[in-house]
Design a protein around this motif. Structure first.
Motif, PDB file in Angstrom:
ATOM      1  N   ASN A 134      -7.589  36.489  42.119  1.00 23.43           N
ATOM      2  CA  ASN A 134      -7.922  37.348  43.146  1.00 23.43           C
ATOM      3  C   ASN A 134      -6.636  37.917  43.492  1.00 23.43           C
ATOM      4  O   ASN A 134      -6.356  39.372  44.112  1.00 23.43           O
ATOM      5  N   SER A 135      -5.324  37.235  43.908  1.00 28.75           N
ATOM      6  CA  SER A 135      -4.399  37.594  44.453  1.00 28.75           C
ATOM      7  C   SER A 135      -3.701  38.887  43.314  1.00 28.75           C
ATOM      8  O   SER A 135      -3.057  39.511  43.832  1.00 28.75           O
ATOM      9  N   TRP A 171      -5.890  25.981  30.082  1.00 28.59           N
ATOM     10  CA  TRP A 171      -5.926  25.007  31.041  1.00 28.59           C
ATOM     11  C   TRP A 171      -7.330  24.370  31.253  1.00 28.59           C
ATOM     12  O   TRP A 171      -7.656  23.894  32.120  1.00 28.59           O
ATOM     13  N   GLN A 172      -8.228  24.451  30.180  1.00 23.91           N
ATOM     14  CA  GLN A 172      -9.553  23.600  30.128  1.00 23.91           C
ATOM     15  C   GLN A 172     -10.438  24.339  31.546  1.00 23.91           C
ATOM     16  O   GLN A 172     -11.346  23.889  31.945  1.00 23.91           O
ATOM     17  N   VAL A 173     -10.223  25.878  31.648  1.00 20.71           N
ATOM     18  CA  VAL A 173     -11.285  26.439  32.520  1.00 20.71           C
ATOM     19  C   VAL A 173     -12.090  27.399  31.762  1.00 20.71           C
ATOM     20  O   VAL A 173     -11.349  28.319  31.023  1.00 20.71           O
ATOM     21  N   GLU A 174     -13.268  27.489  31.888  1.00 18.99           N
ATOM     22  CA  GLU A 174     -14.109  28.452  31.104  1.00 18.99           C
ATOM     23  C   GLU A 174     -14.028  29.651  31.807  1.00 18.99           C
ATOM     24  O   GLU A 174     -14.469  29.722  32.774  1.00 18.99           O
ATOM     25  N   PRO A 175     -13.626  30.940  30.952  1.00 13.78           N
ATOM     26  CA  PRO A 175     -13.514  32.194  31.808  1.00 13.78           C
ATOM     27  C   PRO A 175     -14.972  32.675  31.868  1.00 13.78           C
ATOM     28  O   PRO A 175     -15.517  32.904  30.986  1.00 13.78           O
ATOM     29  N   GLY A 176     -15.472  32.549  33.063  1.00 14.40           N
ATOM     30  CA  GLY A 176     -16.735  33.154  33.361  1.00 14.40           C
ATOM     31  C   GLY A 176     -17.040  34.574  34.035  1.00 14.40           C
ATOM     32  O   GLY A 176     -16.029  35.211  33.958  1.00 14.40           O
ATOM     33  N   LEU A 177     -18.128  35.006  34.187  1.00 14.05           N
ATOM     34  CA  LEU A 177     -18.226  36.414  34.719  1.00 14.05           C
ATOM     35  C   LEU A 177     -17.588  36.661  35.692  1.00 14.05           C
ATOM     36  O   LEU A 177     -16.917  37.887  35.735  1.00 14.05           O
ATOM     37  N   VAL A 178     -17.237  35.775  36.716  1.00 12.00           N
ATOM     38  CA  VAL A 178     -16.514  36.111  37.889  1.00 12.00           C
ATOM     39  C   VAL A 178     -15.219  36.345  37.554  1.00 12.00           C
ATOM     40  O   VAL A 178     -14.671  37.065  38.154  1.00 12.00           O
ATOM     41  N   SER A 179     -14.524  35.499  36.513  1.00 10.33           N
ATOM     42  CA  SER A 179     -13.175  35.843  36.149  1.00 10.33           C
ATOM     43  C   SER A 179     -12.850  37.259  35.644  1.00 10.33           C
ATOM     44  O   SER A 179     -12.031  37.787  35.769  1.00 10.33           O
ATOM     45  N   ALA A 211     -10.672  40.551  36.855  1.00 12.08           N
ATOM     46  CA  ALA A 211      -9.840  41.205  35.831  1.00 12.08           C
ATOM     47  C   ALA A 211     -10.058  42.599  36.011  1.00 12.08           C
ATOM     48  O   ALA A 211      -9.306  43.555  35.927  1.00 12.08           O
ATOM     49  N   LEU A 212     -11.340  43.134  35.757  1.00 13.25           N
ATOM     50  CA  LEU A 212     -11.900  44.634  35.591  1.00 13.25           C
ATOM     51  C   LEU A 212     -11.389  45.068  36.939  1.00 13.25           C
ATOM     52  O   LEU A 212     -10.840  46.140  37.034  1.00 13.25           O
TER      53      LEU A 212
END
Length: 263
Positions: free
Chosen positions: A179-180, A200-208, A212-213
């Motif tokens: 977000n930053s 980093w063992q973080v699943e990139p979901g729809l929010v991520s 980015a968009l």
């Protein structure tokens, strides 16, 4: 006959029932002089239920009884004030603690940073972070608070620096850093963070992906935005567009004067 130790022990067992703890404290005061342990037991019980006025009054009574309040005393009252959104009072108390030349532990620093965060004082929060890290080792809560403040202030460079230092990155931290980047139109870094999430063992979901968009739109990279938008459903079934995805895609189409595709 009950003594100060037995009263203090019983008050500690009353956590979650601050009224009972306070009643026990009043009973103790009628029979003997309470010590620092009994004061702290009652302060802890009150602060756990966000009874900031009660815990603050107990802290003042402790001073009146010529008993030295320690870091635990102040930290519990700080937490209560912060949770009740009395963040300025919490920060005043933290200033008192520093003036007494007591060195806060990480929980004390975190309580002060949480108060600054509650008051949207992101610059002050980062100043507290810098002061803390000069002598204390931050934990995950410290990192989360600091990265969240960067999100509020669009300080994406600092957010990324903190994220890279963090021992265990979680979705909230990665999301705040993303977000930053979006708020600062730092689309290259936003894409880099998105790409590194699996490492980093973080699943990139729809929010991520939506963040980015948004970063690409703000960075006037409309072609990249549309490319990522069309790739999303191909990458995962869970990346089905929502209104935020479509809003960014429409903004990209408008930027590129693709009127028919925007419709």
């Amino acid at each position: 006959k009950a003594n100060v130790i037995s009263y203090s022990t019983t008050m500690n067992a009353c956590r979650g029932h601050w009224q009972k703890s306070l009643a026990l404290f009043d009973a103790l005061c009628r029979e003997a002089l309470p010590n620092s342990i009994s004061f702290n037991a009652c302060i802890s019980a009150a602060s756990l239920e966000t009874q900031w006025q009660v815990s603050l009054q107990l802290l003042r009574d402790m001073d009146a009884a010529l008993l030295d309040a320690n870091i635990i005393s102040y930290t519990n009252v700080l937490k209560a004030c912060s949770a009740a959104l009395h963040w300025s009072k919490a920060l005043d108390l933290f200033g008192e603690l520093l003036q007494q030349k007591q060195r806060p532990d990480v929980m004390g620093w975190n309580a002060a940073m949480a108060a600054a965060n509650a008051g949207s004082q992101w610059q002050l929060l980062l100043q507290l972070w810098e002061a803390m890290t000069s002598g204390s080792k931050p934990n995950n809560i410290s990192f989360t608070l600091a990265i969240s403040s960067c999100e509020a202030g669009s300080a994406w460079q600092e957010a990324i620096r903190l994220l890279r230092r963090m021992p265990g990155i979680g979705p909230p931290n990665a999301g705040a850093a993303l977000n930053s980047c979006a708020k600062g139109a730092a689309w290259q870094m936003a894409l880099e963070v998105l790409e590194k999430l699996p490492e980093w063992q973080v699943e990139p979901g729809l929010v991520s992906y939506n963040i980015a968009l948004d970063a690409l739109v703000k960075g006037q990279e409309w072609q990249r935005c549309l490319h990522l938008f069309h790739r999303m459903p191909q990458l995962s079934r869970q990346l089905q567009w929502d209104r935020f995805s479509c809003s960014s895609a429409i903004a990209a189409c408008v930027r590129g004067q693709l009127w028919s595709e925007a419709k």
